[in-house]
Write a protein that holds these residues in place. Structure first.
Motif: not given
Length: 263
Positions: A144-151
């Protein structure tokens, strides 16, 4: 007879060519599916050294951890404390982890907590030793492709603490950053309780946990305490963005810890 052999040879060649083409086509499709999927799987195991059913789940999680090297699979083992009253105090147990499991019970509308329990991406829960179900939940999460980005960046160690910068993009409302300090592996000789006489192996043991409230787009700095026996090669940081109303995990990331102290 010669003509028959030629026709038969042509048919075999044609069949082989079709098979090769189909194989290549399938490989391309598989590769495309892998490249298209930007998902992840946060696997949270609630376990205890005082529970005779837990070593089987610990073993399943250890197997998957080994197989998942380099993949977006984030395994976290929380040792709960409510088994301690039955004769063996789990050295990795923490009342905070029991509270976290109770929060999941509320999110899933469960009447009680139990061990071993696995939660994947805050969306599904089941008995932790059910390997097939766990593998499917991980596969579904990665697909499932994620929309939220975390770095996570600028990891430093100073005064027995690890600090880092975090950046979150496109999170929904009512979210928090869950930051954990994880010990990659350990063993214990259990001398009482249901697992008396057993030497237990553990992986991805959560030692510290903290929640940082977020906005839809949020960045900042966080610190987490390190244990006295800290060694960089046996510890890591895992963080994930979680909806505080539903428990759904929206993004995850890990960071290695530097071997030396930074000033």
């Amino acid at each position: 007879m010669k003509a028959v052999k030629i026709l038969l040879g042509f048919a075999l060649w044609l069949g082989t060519g079709v098979a090769i083409a189909a194989y290549i086509g399938n490989k391309k499709q598989d590769k495309t599916a892998i490249l298209a999927g930007q998902g992840f799987a946060v696997v949270e195991l609630f376990t205890s050294e005082g529970c005779s059913s837990c070593p089987a789940a610990d073993a399943v999680v250890a197997k998957i951890e080994k197989e998942s090297a380099g993949k977006p699979v984030y395994i976290l083992a929380y040792h709960v404390d409510y088994w301690n009253r039955l004769g063996w105090r789990d050295a990795f147990s923490n009342a905070e982890f029991s509270r976290r499991q109770n929060t999941y019970a509320d999110w899933f509308n469960l009447s009680s907590v139990y061990t071993p329990q696995v939660v994947v991406n805050g969306r599904t829960e089941f008995v932790g030793s059910q390997e097939g179900q766990l593998r499917k939940a991980i596969s579904d999460g990665i697909a499932e492709a994620g929309k939220v980005q975390l770095s996570l960046s600028d990891i430093r160690i100073n005064n027995n603490k690890a600090s880092l910068n975090y950046d979150v993009q496109a999170a929904s409302g009512n979210t928090s950053l869950v930051l954990t300090l994880v010990q990659k592996q350990a063993t214990s000789a259990v001398k009482a309780g249901e697992n008396k006489g057993r030497n237990l192996s553990h992986v991805q043991i959560v030692l510290k946990l903290q929640n940082i409230p977020l906005n839809r787009t949020s960045s900042g700095n966080a610190e987490i305490a390190l244990p006295k026996n800290f060694s960089a090669d046996n510890y890591e940081l895992i963080a994930f963005v979680q909806d505080t109303k539903t428990g759904t995990v929206q993004a995850a990331a890990r960071a290695a810890l530097p071997a030396s102290t930074n000033s």
